[in-house]
Design a protein around this motif. Structure first.
Motif, mmCIF file in Angstrom:
data_model
loop_
_atom_site.group_PDB
_atom_site.id
_atom_site.type_symbol
_atom_site.label_atom_id
_atom_site.label_comp_id
_atom_site.label_asym_id
_atom_site.label_seq_id
_atom_site.Cartn_x
_atom_site.Cartn_y
_atom_site.Cartn_z
ATOM 1 N N ASP A 107 0.816 -1.214 0.000
ATOM 2 C CA ASP A 107 0.000 0.000 0.000
ATOM 3 C C ASP A 107 0.850 1.265 0.000
ATOM 4 O O ASP A 107 0.437 2.306 -0.518
ATOM 5 N N GLN A 108 2.055 1.193 0.603
ATOM 6 C CA GLN A 108 2.913 2.375 0.637
ATOM 7 C C GLN A 108 3.345 2.802 -0.759
ATOM 8 O O GLN A 108 3.644 3.975 -0.994
ATOM 9 N N ASP A 109 3.379 1.871 -1.686
ATOM 10 C CA ASP A 109 3.805 2.171 -3.056
ATOM 11 C C ASP A 109 2.622 2.371 -4.003
ATOM 12 O O ASP A 109 2.799 2.442 -5.214
ATOM 13 N N THR A 110 1.423 2.456 -3.431
ATOM 14 C CA THR A 110 0.222 2.565 -4.263
ATOM 15 C C THR A 110 -0.371 3.968 -4.155
ATOM 16 O O THR A 110 -0.482 4.517 -3.052
ATOM 17 N N GLU A 111 -0.744 4.533 -5.276
ATOM 18 C CA GLU A 111 -1.412 5.830 -5.303
ATOM 19 C C GLU A 111 -2.918 5.585 -5.324
ATOM 20 O O GLU A 111 -3.480 5.111 -6.318
ATOM 21 N N PHE A 112 -3.596 5.900 -4.216
ATOM 22 C CA PHE A 112 -5.016 5.609 -4.105
ATOM 23 C C PHE A 112 -5.854 6.779 -4.621
ATOM 24 O O PHE A 112 -5.451 7.948 -4.525
ATOM 25 N N THR A 113 -7.024 6.442 -5.118
ATOM 26 C CA THR A 113 -7.970 7.468 -5.545
ATOM 27 C C THR A 113 -8.567 8.143 -4.318
ATOM 28 O O THR A 113 -8.480 7.631 -3.197
ATOM 29 N N ALA A 114 -9.166 9.301 -4.524
ATOM 30 C CA ALA A 114 -9.797 10.020 -3.420
ATOM 31 C C ALA A 114 -10.886 9.168 -2.779
ATOM 32 O O ALA A 114 -11.058 9.167 -1.548
ATOM 33 N N GLU A 115 -11.632 8.435 -3.603
ATOM 34 C CA GLU A 115 -12.688 7.575 -3.070
ATOM 35 C C GLU A 115 -12.101 6.477 -2.185
ATOM 36 O O GLU A 115 -12.620 6.186 -1.103
ATOM 37 N N ARG A 116 -10.994 5.880 -2.641
ATOM 38 C CA ARG A 116 -10.369 4.818 -1.859
ATOM 39 C C ARG A 116 -9.786 5.364 -0.560
ATOM 40 O O ARG A 116 -9.877 4.724 0.491
ATOM 41 N N ARG A 117 -9.198 6.565 -0.607
ATOM 42 C CA ARG A 117 -8.651 7.168 0.615
ATOM 43 C C ARG A 117 -9.756 7.442 1.624
ATOM 44 O O ARG A 117 -9.568 7.282 2.830
ATOM 45 N N ALA A 118 -10.928 7.851 1.126
ATOM 46 C CA ALA A 118 -12.053 8.098 2.028
ATOM 47 C C ALA A 118 -12.486 6.803 2.712
ATOM 48 O O ALA A 118 -12.813 6.787 3.911
ATOM 49 N N MET A 173 -10.537 4.210 3.312
ATOM 50 C CA MET A 173 -9.501 3.838 4.272
ATOM 51 C C MET A 173 -9.587 4.689 5.536
ATOM 52 O O MET A 173 -9.379 4.195 6.644
ATOM 53 N N ASP A 174 -9.910 5.978 5.387
ATOM 54 C CA ASP A 174 -10.092 6.836 6.561
ATOM 55 C C ASP A 174 -11.257 6.338 7.407
ATOM 56 O O ASP A 174 -11.195 6.344 8.645
ATOM 57 N N ALA A 175 -12.329 5.911 6.743
ATOM 58 C CA ALA A 175 -13.480 5.376 7.472
ATOM 59 C C ALA A 175 -13.103 4.090 8.204
ATOM 60 O O ALA A 175 -13.550 3.841 9.330
ATOM 61 N N LEU A 176 -12.266 3.267 7.562
ATOM 62 C CA LEU A 176 -11.820 2.031 8.206
ATOM 63 C C LEU A 176 -10.967 2.332 9.438
ATOM 64 O O LEU A 176 -11.064 1.642 10.458
ATOM 65 N N ARG A 177 -10.137 3.364 9.349
ATOM 66 C CA ARG A 177 -9.328 3.740 10.509
ATOM 67 C C ARG A 177 -10.218 4.210 11.658
ATOM 68 O O ARG A 177 -9.940 3.921 12.826
ATOM 69 N N ARG A 178 -11.279 4.935 11.326
ATOM 70 C CA ARG A 178 -12.203 5.372 12.381
ATOM 71 C C ARG A 178 -12.911 4.172 12.998
ATOM 72 O O ARG A 178 -13.177 4.144 14.205
ATOM 73 N N ALA A 179 -13.214 3.168 12.172
ATOM 74 C CA ALA A 179 -13.825 1.947 12.699
ATOM 75 C C ALA A 179 -12.871 1.245 13.664
ATOM 76 O O ALA A 179 -13.285 0.721 14.710
ATOM 77 N N VAL A 180 -11.583 1.232 13.314
ATOM 78 C CA VAL A 180 -10.579 0.641 14.203
ATOM 79 C C VAL A 180 -10.533 1.400 15.523
ATOM 80 O O VAL A 180 -10.473 0.803 16.609
#
Length: 249
Positions: free
Chosen positions: A85-96, A98-105
């Motif tokens: 994932d560190q070498d992957t450029e994510f889309t804005a939708e995908r970043r959103a 992932m942010d939601a997943l972090r909040r779930a954590v």
């Protein structure tokens, strides 16, 4: 037989990834067959203990190796995903997402924001052959104080199971041109007579080893001398430990 009727073992110890700073401990139960247990132990045994007689494996060693093998597989898989994932450029939708997943954590594994109880230093009271200490679970207790124990004046108040008698430390120093002075070993006689999880019916040899680095030939010789010194001092301390055990029997 249902899963709830199966015998439960572990966790024997907390396993972590040395490359990260742990923030929570996650425990999970895994139902395994004896064939799977034997396979996990076989992999661990071949990797790190191939020179040991398997008949001499203790219960603690067996459980630790199996749990370590099960945990290592999951950690390695997660680390591989993180590296990808560190070498992957994510889309804005995908970043959103992932942010939601972090909040779930964060909701599932909240940080410990509760006020921690203050740490109190022991105020030991010594009598002939005994010492009186404070504990958080049994209040004030009076326990036997062996003659070889250096005392509890620097201890903090904890659980009765954590009360530990420590002898004078024995060290093995080393000086290298690259790293300067340090200690490669600290050892002492130790006894936690009220320990519950790993009972200690008799005093033990407590050893801390610290030797790592890249050495040139001169420092390699310095290390060899320090290891020989450590071996001599461990042998002497073991002789003292044997005498202590004989005296207590």
């Amino acid at each position: 037989m249902s899963l709830r009727d199966l015998p439960v073992f572990g966790p024997t110890e907390v396993l972590d990834d040395e490359g990260i700073t742990p923030e929570v401990i996650v425990r999970t139960d895994v139902a395994l067959s004896r064939e799977q247990l034997a396979a996990a132990l076989g992999i661990a045994f071949s990797d790190i203990a191939a020179d040991q007689d398997p008949e001499q494996l203790t219960v603690l060693q067996t459980r630790t190796e199996i749990e370590g093998m099960l945990t290592a597989g999951g950690i390695v898989s997660i680390d591989n995903l993180l590296a990808r994932d560190q070498d992957t450029e994510f889309t804005a939708e995908r970043r959103a997402v992932m942010d939601a997943l972090r909040r779930a954590v964060d909701r599932a594994y909240p940080a410990d924001t509760s006020e921690r109880p203050p740490v109190h230093k022991q105020d030991p009271r010594y009598r002939e052959g005994t010492v009186t200490l404070d504990t958080v679970d049994h209040g004030e207790v009076t326990v036997d104080e062996p003659a070889w124990c250096i005392g509890h004046d620097d201890d903090t108040v904890g659980y009765l199971a954590d009360v530990t008698h420590n002898g004078a430390p024995v060290t093995a120093p080393i000086v290298t041109g690259r790293y300067g002075p340090s200690k490669i070993m600290t050892a002492r006689i130790s006894h936690a007579p009220h320990a519950v999880e790993l009972p200690e019916p008799f005093p033990l040899l407590s050893v801390e080893l610290d030797a790592h680095g890249d050495l040139d030939p001169a420092d390699g010789h310095n290390l060899a001398r320090a290891l020989r010194l450590a071996a001599v001092r461990v042998e002497r301390l073991v002789a003292e430990l044997e005498a202590v055990r004989r005296a207590e029997q």
